[in-house]
Design a protein around this motif. Structure first.
Motif, short mmCIF file in Angstrom:
data_model
loop_
_atom_site.label_atom_id
_atom_site.label_comp_id
_atom_site.label_asym_id
_atom_site.label_seq_id
_atom_site.Cartn_x
_atom_site.Cartn_y
_atom_site.Cartn_z
N GLN A 376 73.70 12.28 -7.57
CA GLN A 376 73.56 11.19 -6.61
C GLN A 376 74.14 9.90 -7.23
O GLN A 376 73.42 8.95 -7.53
N PRO A 377 75.46 9.85 -7.42
CA PRO A 377 76.05 8.68 -8.10
C PRO A 377 75.82 7.36 -7.39
O PRO A 377 75.62 6.33 -8.03
N LEU A 378 75.82 7.35 -6.04
CA LEU A 378 75.61 6.09 -5.33
C LEU A 378 74.18 5.61 -5.52
O LEU A 378 73.94 4.41 -5.74
N GLU A 379 73.20 6.53 -5.46
CA GLU A 379 71.82 6.13 -5.69
C GLU A 379 71.64 5.59 -7.11
O GLU A 379 70.85 4.67 -7.34
N HIS A 380 72.38 6.16 -8.06
CA HIS A 380 72.30 5.65 -9.43
C HIS A 380 72.78 4.20 -9.50
O HIS A 380 72.13 3.35 -10.12
N ILE A 381 73.91 3.92 -8.87
CA ILE A 381 74.46 2.56 -8.89
C ILE A 381 73.48 1.58 -8.24
O ILE A 381 73.20 0.49 -8.77
N LEU A 382 72.91 1.96 -7.11
CA LEU A 382 71.96 1.08 -6.43
C LEU A 382 70.68 0.93 -7.24
O LEU A 382 70.07 -0.15 -7.26
N SER A 383 70.27 1.98 -7.92
CA SER A 383 69.07 1.91 -8.76
C SER A 383 69.27 0.95 -9.92
O SER A 383 68.34 0.23 -10.33
N GLY A 390 64.86 -6.67 -11.00
CA GLY A 390 63.41 -6.69 -11.13
C GLY A 390 62.69 -6.33 -9.84
O GLY A 390 61.53 -6.71 -9.64
N LEU A 391 63.35 -5.59 -8.95
CA LEU A 391 62.76 -5.22 -7.67
C LEU A 391 62.03 -3.88 -7.77
O LEU A 391 62.50 -2.95 -8.41
N SER A 392 60.88 -3.81 -7.12
CA SER A 392 60.08 -2.58 -7.12
C SER A 392 59.70 -2.25 -5.68
O SER A 392 58.66 -2.69 -5.18
N PRO A 393 60.53 -1.47 -4.98
CA PRO A 393 60.23 -1.13 -3.59
C PRO A 393 58.92 -0.35 -3.47
O PRO A 393 58.52 0.37 -4.40
N ALA A 394 58.27 -0.48 -2.34
CA ALA A 394 57.07 0.30 -2.08
C ALA A 394 57.42 1.79 -2.16
O ALA A 394 58.47 2.22 -1.66
N LYS A 395 56.56 2.56 -2.78
CA LYS A 395 56.85 3.97 -3.01
C LYS A 395 57.10 4.72 -1.71
O LYS A 395 57.96 5.61 -1.65
N ALA A 396 56.37 4.37 -0.65
CA ALA A 396 56.51 5.07 0.63
C ALA A 396 57.92 4.88 1.22
O ALA A 396 58.44 5.78 1.89
N LEU A 397 58.54 3.74 0.94
CA LEU A 397 59.90 3.51 1.45
C LEU A 397 60.90 4.45 0.79
O LEU A 397 61.85 4.90 1.42
N LEU A 398 60.68 4.75 -0.48
CA LEU A 398 61.64 5.57 -1.21
C LEU A 398 61.59 7.03 -0.78
O LEU A 398 62.60 7.73 -0.83
N THR A 399 60.43 7.51 -0.38
CA THR A 399 60.34 8.92 0.03
C THR A 399 61.05 9.17 1.35
O THR A 399 61.41 10.31 1.65
N ASP A 400 61.25 8.12 2.13
CA ASP A 400 61.93 8.25 3.43
C ASP A 400 63.43 8.11 3.22
O ASP A 400 63.94 7.01 3.01
N THR A 401 64.15 9.21 3.25
CA THR A 401 65.60 9.17 2.99
C THR A 401 66.37 8.48 4.12
O THR A 401 67.57 8.23 3.97
N MET A 402 65.69 8.18 5.23
CA MET A 402 66.35 7.44 6.29
C MET A 402 66.43 5.95 5.94
O MET A 402 67.19 5.21 6.57
N VAL A 403 65.65 5.52 4.98
CA VAL A 403 65.70 4.13 4.51
C VAL A 403 66.87 3.99 3.54
O VAL A 403 66.92 4.68 2.52
N ASP A 404 67.79 3.12 3.88
CA ASP A 404 68.96 2.89 3.03
C ASP A 404 68.55 2.11 1.79
O ASP A 404 67.96 1.02 1.88
N LEU A 405 68.85 2.66 0.60
CA LEU A 405 68.50 1.97 -0.63
C LEU A 405 69.11 0.58 -0.71
O LEU A 405 68.52 -0.35 -1.25
N LEU A 408 67.05 -2.25 0.41
CA LEU A 408 65.92 -2.66 -0.42
C LEU A 408 66.33 -3.70 -1.46
O LEU A 408 65.47 -4.24 -2.17
N LEU A 409 67.61 -3.98 -1.55
CA LEU A 409 68.08 -4.98 -2.51
C LEU A 409 67.94 -6.39 -1.97
O LEU A 409 68.09 -7.37 -2.71
#
Length: 410
Positions: A376-383, A390-405, A408-409
């Protein structure tokens, strides 16, 4: 008088520093000291593409960090096959293996680390190898050509990369890991489980909780690895048991060392005008709760090199504060990591491991501290951007793959 920076070690950090100094306008002398015969080279391919290459001079040329002409054009005094025998800090000089004395205005130690060996019975046998240098890689590649059964002692990154490469070459491969899972200290259980399953599916035998006690041999060459739970036939053994920082030169010069050469935020050591970067440098890492540690990664060495170049060219405000990130290519598996999981106590899996593409977000309570991504190279770059900000998204948002990472920036 012309100024001089002496850099001890011509790996990624040392070579990057020499290049960054020139790019930053440094006009003094630069001496780059290497104890290897080869021109500075890329190390990641050694455990992968290099092993399956043709061994030609042309293929080795592709490994070079810079063409040979670079060092002449940039007025970098590259001294190969040369060791620094001692540092004379009061005299601002180093004594070379040839007996020559080099004066310096600033000295940078980029001495790296060496492979840890196993002090057990039979460790002197031929066919037992470690991989840290191009010289090691050449020897292993020659051995692989005639090998039928390879055993890797240690389920870390380099060992698993070599295991995957050897299996692609049709070799019988066994990985012996003393811990309960591979890459235990570096990745989350979900990543260990996925990588283990994929390697086993490819025909690599992975033995966990396997304590190696001795090597057996015949006519001076290894034939088996012995452990508390059994014996594994091998005509080639790779020991991937970690690395030891090369601090002896610094210690002899009175520089403070503690699992590495101790440095501050500008990579300065305890002795004036001497810096340390890369695998040998121990520093307080903000992404690990300000614990003092060493990071063995190319990104870390290159980033530290750039900071020292800024300091030496007059930027008194320069400080090292880079988000750590790493990668490991193991056959068809591309593992990318960002952050450090110190103190993590919760994991969120985003995506479906069964599909071979997912990320694990690791939290310390509600603070995101690390992310490990598989294919998942794109998710790595966004991570990387999330952790750097210093951002920490709510855990529930991350489990939903329909939420664009990317959303969250904001």
């Amino acid at each position: 008088m012309m100024k001089r920076v002496v850099i001890v070690g011509a790996g990624h950090g040392g070579c990057s520093l020499a290049s960054a100094l020139r790019a930053s306008g440094y006009d003094g002398e630069i001496s780059l000291i290497s104890d290897e015969a080869d021109y500075p080279y890329h190390r990641p391919p050694l455990s992968k593409a290099f092993m399956s290459g043709d061994g030609s001079a042309q293929s080795e040329q592709k490994l070079l960090l810079e063409p040979e002409s670079f060092y002449v054009e940039q007025r970098i005094d590259l001294r190969r096959n040369t060791r620094v025998r001692a540092i004379n800090a009061p005299a601002d000089s180093v004594i070379l293996s040839s007996g020559d004395i080099l004066q310096y205005d600033h000295l940078v130690l980029a001495t790296g680390a060496r492979a840890r060996t196993l002090p057990i019975r039979g460790s002197e046998l031929l066919g037992i190898e470690v991989l840290r240098s191009l010289k090691d890689a050449r020897r292993i590649r020659r051995s692989l050509e005639n090998s039928q059964s390879m055993v890797v002692v240690g389920g870390g990154f380099i060992g698993l990369e070599l295991a995957a490469t050897a299996r692609q070459l049709g070799k019988q491969v066994t990985v012996l890991e003393t811990a309960a899972r591979i890459m235990e200290r570096a990745v989350a259980p979900a990543v260990s489980e996925f990588v283990t399953r994929r390697h086993r599916d490819k025909g690599i035998a992975i033995e966990l909780n396997a304590c190696v006690t001795a090597f057996a041999g015949r006519d001076g060459h290894v034939t088996a690895v012995q452990g508390e739970a059994g014996e594994w036939a091998a005509d080639l053994v790779i020991v991937g048991a970690g690395a030891i920082p090369n601090c002896e030169l610094a210690e002899a010069a009175g520089i403070v060392c503690a699992n590495g050469i101790v440095v501050d935020g500008q990579l300065r050591t305890s002795v004036a005008n001497i810096f340390a970067i890369g695998d040998c440098a121990a520093y307080e890492n903000a992404f690990a709760g300000n614990q003092r540690l060493r990071l063995e990664s190319i990104q870390n060495a290159n980033d530290q090199a750039r900071v020292v170049a800024q300091v030496l060219t007059g930027n008194a405000e320069a400080r090292f504060h880079a988000v750590p990130w790493f990668w490991s290519d193991q056959g068809e598996i591309k593992l990318q990591m960002v952050g450090l999981p110190f103190g993590s106590n919760a994991c969120v899996v985003r995506g479906d491991p069964a599909q071979g593409r997912f990320s694990v977000f690791r939290y310390r309570d509600d603070t995101l501290v690390a992310v490990e991504s598989i294919n998942q190279p794109l998710e790595h770059i966004l991570s990387r951007k999330l952790i750097a900000s210093g951002l920490s998204p709510a855990k529930a948002l991350l489990t939903d793959t329909m939420v664009d990472l990317k959303s969250l920036l904001n």
